[in-house]
Design a protein around this motif. Sequence first.
Motif, mmCIF file in Angstrom:
data_model
loop_
_atom_site.group_PDB
_atom_site.id
_atom_site.type_symbol
_atom_site.label_atom_id
_atom_site.label_comp_id
_atom_site.label_asym_id
_atom_site.label_seq_id
_atom_site.Cartn_x
_atom_site.Cartn_y
_atom_site.Cartn_z
ATOM 1 N N VAL A 138 0.849 -1.178 0.000
ATOM 2 C CA VAL A 138 0.000 0.000 0.000
ATOM 3 C C VAL A 138 0.891 1.236 0.000
ATOM 4 O O VAL A 138 1.854 1.331 0.761
ATOM 5 N N ILE A 139 0.549 2.210 -0.857
ATOM 6 C CA ILE A 139 1.290 3.471 -0.916
ATOM 7 C C ILE A 139 0.962 4.267 0.340
ATOM 8 O O ILE A 139 -0.195 4.366 0.750
ATOM 9 N N ALA A 140 1.999 4.846 0.934
ATOM 10 C CA ALA A 140 1.783 5.642 2.139
ATOM 11 C C ALA A 140 0.939 6.866 1.800
ATOM 12 O O ALA A 140 1.108 7.497 0.766
ATOM 13 N N GLN A 141 0.033 7.206 2.685
ATOM 14 C CA GLN A 141 -0.830 8.355 2.487
ATOM 15 C C GLN A 141 -0.040 9.641 2.731
ATOM 16 O O GLN A 141 0.826 9.698 3.606
ATOM 17 N N PRO A 142 -0.331 10.691 1.963
ATOM 18 C CA PRO A 142 0.358 11.956 2.196
ATOM 19 C C PRO A 142 -0.011 12.514 3.569
ATOM 20 O O PRO A 142 -1.105 12.259 4.073
ATOM 21 N N GLU A 143 0.917 13.252 4.146
ATOM 22 C CA GLU A 143 0.668 13.816 5.470
ATOM 23 C C GLU A 143 -0.443 14.858 5.389
ATOM 24 O O GLU A 143 -0.533 15.605 4.426
ATOM 25 N N LYS A 144 -1.249 14.905 6.421
ATOM 26 C CA LYS A 144 -2.308 15.897 6.466
ATOM 27 C C LYS A 144 -1.707 17.220 6.920
ATOM 28 O O LYS A 144 -0.925 17.269 7.868
ATOM 29 N N LEU A 145 -2.090 18.293 6.235
ATOM 30 C CA LEU A 145 -1.561 19.609 6.541
ATOM 31 C C LEU A 145 -2.373 20.274 7.645
ATOM 32 O O LEU A 145 -3.595 20.129 7.701
#
Length: 170
Positions: free
Chosen positions: A93-100
């Motif tokens: 699974v591709i890591a989710q982008p960090e939430k800003l």
Amino acid sequence: MVTKIRLKRFGKKRAPFYRVVVIDSRKARDGQAIEKVGIYHPTREPSVIEVKSERVQYWLGVGAQPSQMVRRLLELTGDWAIFKGEKNTKSKVIAQPEKLTPEDKIQKIADDAEKLKQEVSRKLAEKVVAEKAAAGTAEGVTETAKTENIAEDAAAEKPADASASEGSDV
């Protein structure tokens, strides 16, 4: 009781998202679950797959059977390989982008606005140079002089045109 690990559908038409749940196999698809062990959002880009690995391992260990789709999700997350005792348990699974944070979002918008402002001024400068070159006035001007003075020239020309048009109406 025969337990299954399967998907429980939520969302609107054409915008589904799912919860990965442990449920009695005789219950309806969206019936009352024993435990929620993950989520799956197929319509996001990239798709979101989050699974509580400890709880899934527990339920697989006590005999819960995953549905075909859940089994594929567990293979992607590496949990199925852990359950089977295989060596390669790495998640695909591709890591989710960090939430800003809100402050980071504001800073990003300000940075984007600054880049856009620079791009617009560069295009305006190119347009003014092209107009002057077409008129024959920019023949001896060097590139550095063009880039330094074009924005100022364009700013000076615009108000003059506006005031001239106002005077002709009177």
